[in-house]
Scaffold this motif. Structure first.
Motif, PDB file in Angstrom:
ATOM      1  N   UNK A  40      28.599  48.711  67.351  1.00 25.07           N
ATOM      2  CA  UNK A  40      29.795  49.572  67.688  1.00 25.07           C
ATOM      3  C   UNK A  40      30.495  49.965  66.641  1.00 25.07           C
ATOM      4  N   UNK A  41      31.184  48.703  66.361  1.00 26.98           N
ATOM      5  CA  UNK A  41      32.187  48.466  65.528  1.00 26.98           C
ATOM      6  C   UNK A  41      31.740  48.954  64.009  1.00 26.98           C
ATOM      7  N   UNK A  42      30.727  48.844  63.754  1.00 28.22           N
ATOM      8  CA  UNK A  42      30.046  48.947  62.376  1.00 28.22           C
ATOM      9  C   UNK A  42      29.611  50.560  62.252  1.00 28.22           C
ATOM     10  N   UNK A  43      29.423  51.290  63.263  1.00 27.10           N
ATOM     11  CA  UNK A  43      29.293  52.464  63.203  1.00 27.10           C
ATOM     12  C   UNK A  43      30.857  53.190  62.930  1.00 27.10           C
ATOM     13  N   UNK A  44      31.839  52.509  63.161  1.00 25.77           N
ATOM     14  CA  UNK A  44      33.184  53.146  62.818  1.00 25.77           C
ATOM     15  C   UNK A  44      33.683  52.715  61.314  1.00 25.77           C
ATOM     16  N   UNK A  45      33.137  51.908  60.649  1.00 23.35           N
ATOM     17  CA  UNK A  45      33.306  51.337  59.461  1.00 23.35           C
ATOM     18  C   UNK A  45      32.277  51.798  58.327  1.00 23.35           C
ATOM     19  N   UNK A  46      32.898  51.843  56.963  1.00 25.18           N
ATOM     20  CA  UNK A  46      31.861  51.997  55.933  1.00 25.18           C
ATOM     21  C   UNK A  46      31.387  50.650  55.339  1.00 25.18           C
ATOM     22  N   UNK A  47      30.144  50.623  55.454  1.00 25.38           N
ATOM     23  CA  UNK A  47      29.570  49.327  54.929  1.00 25.38           C
ATOM     24  C   UNK A  47      28.993  49.510  53.646  1.00 25.38           C
ATOM     25  N   UNK A  48      28.757  48.222  52.804  1.00 20.04           N
ATOM     26  CA  UNK A  48      28.594  47.900  51.554  1.00 20.04           C
ATOM     27  C   UNK A  48      27.121  47.528  51.487  1.00 20.04           C
ATOM     28  N   UNK A  49      26.005  48.177  51.282  1.00 19.48           N
ATOM     29  CA  UNK A  49      24.764  47.658  51.566  1.00 19.48           C
ATOM     30  C   UNK A  49      24.241  46.781  50.375  1.00 19.48           C
ATOM     31  N   UNK A  60      24.428  44.061  54.995  1.00 18.93           N
ATOM     32  CA  UNK A  60      25.515  45.159  55.083  1.00 18.93           C
ATOM     33  C   UNK A  60      26.692  44.620  55.317  1.00 18.93           C
ATOM     34  N   UNK A  61      27.876  44.708  54.306  1.00 21.95           N
ATOM     35  CA  UNK A  61      29.240  43.975  54.499  1.00 21.95           C
ATOM     36  C   UNK A  61      30.181  45.107  54.809  1.00 21.95           C
TER      37      UNK A  61
END
Length: 176
Positions: A40-49, A60-61
């Motif tokens: 859920x939190x990851x969907x709200x953040x921009x990840x670096x793949x 994914x960071x």
């Protein structure tokens, strides 16, 4: 047991709720609840793949916090595959700490016995530690807090003991 709150101060109310939810689930040893909260939190953040050698996502960071003046950074890591076998690397910080939130991994360190790290375990990594991560489930979620930056990522040639800067390592055909 180390908690998420021990590693960082949440940046906003959503992260504070997430940290409380994860800490409760960790205490209850409820990996499913932790996974759901992390997703859920990851969907709200921009990840670096970060891609693996096979071109598929390795990690994914998501940055959770960055402190001023070169201070530590805190990331939510979602490991999606293991490090390459026999490809040991270090980290560029004097000390970093990883809290295993869900899943887990077997850590292999140079000249040390491997060890299994699961939900709720912490892993302290120094810049001089060369290691690799082998997932024990399909994936793993961790909170990773860096220390003071002291160098660069390197890979270790375990046959010669030679340290190879990560850019040189990534450009060598025999390691691809």
């Amino acid at each position: 047991m180390t908690s998420v709150a021990d590693l960082y101060t949440p940046a906003d109310a959503a992260q504070a709720r997430w940290a409380r939810e994860v800490d409760l689930a960790l205490r209850a040893r409820d990996g499913m609840a932790v996974r759901a909260a992390c997703a859920r939190l990851a969907r709200q953040l921009r990840g670096e793949i970060i891609l693996g050698a096979d071109g598929r996502p390795y990690l994914v960071r998501y940055q959770l916090a960055e402190y001023p003046r070169g201070g530590p950074r805190v990331y939510l890591h979602h490991f999606q595959q293991s490090d390459q076998a026999e490809k040991l690397h270090n980290h560029p910080w004097d000390r970093s700490v990883s809290l295993i939130l869900a899943g887990g991994y077997r850590e292999h360190r140079h000249r040390a016995a491997s060890r299994l790290l699961r939900l709720g375990d912490t892993n302290e990594i120094r810049a001089t530690d060369f290691h690799r991560v082998e997932l024990v489930e399909a994936d793993a979620w961790t909170v990773f807090r860096t220390g003071r930056y002291v160098g660069t990522w390197e890979f270790l040639d375990t046959r010669t003991g030679r340290r190879i800067p990560w850019r040189d390592f990534a450009n060598r055909r025999e390691h691809a």
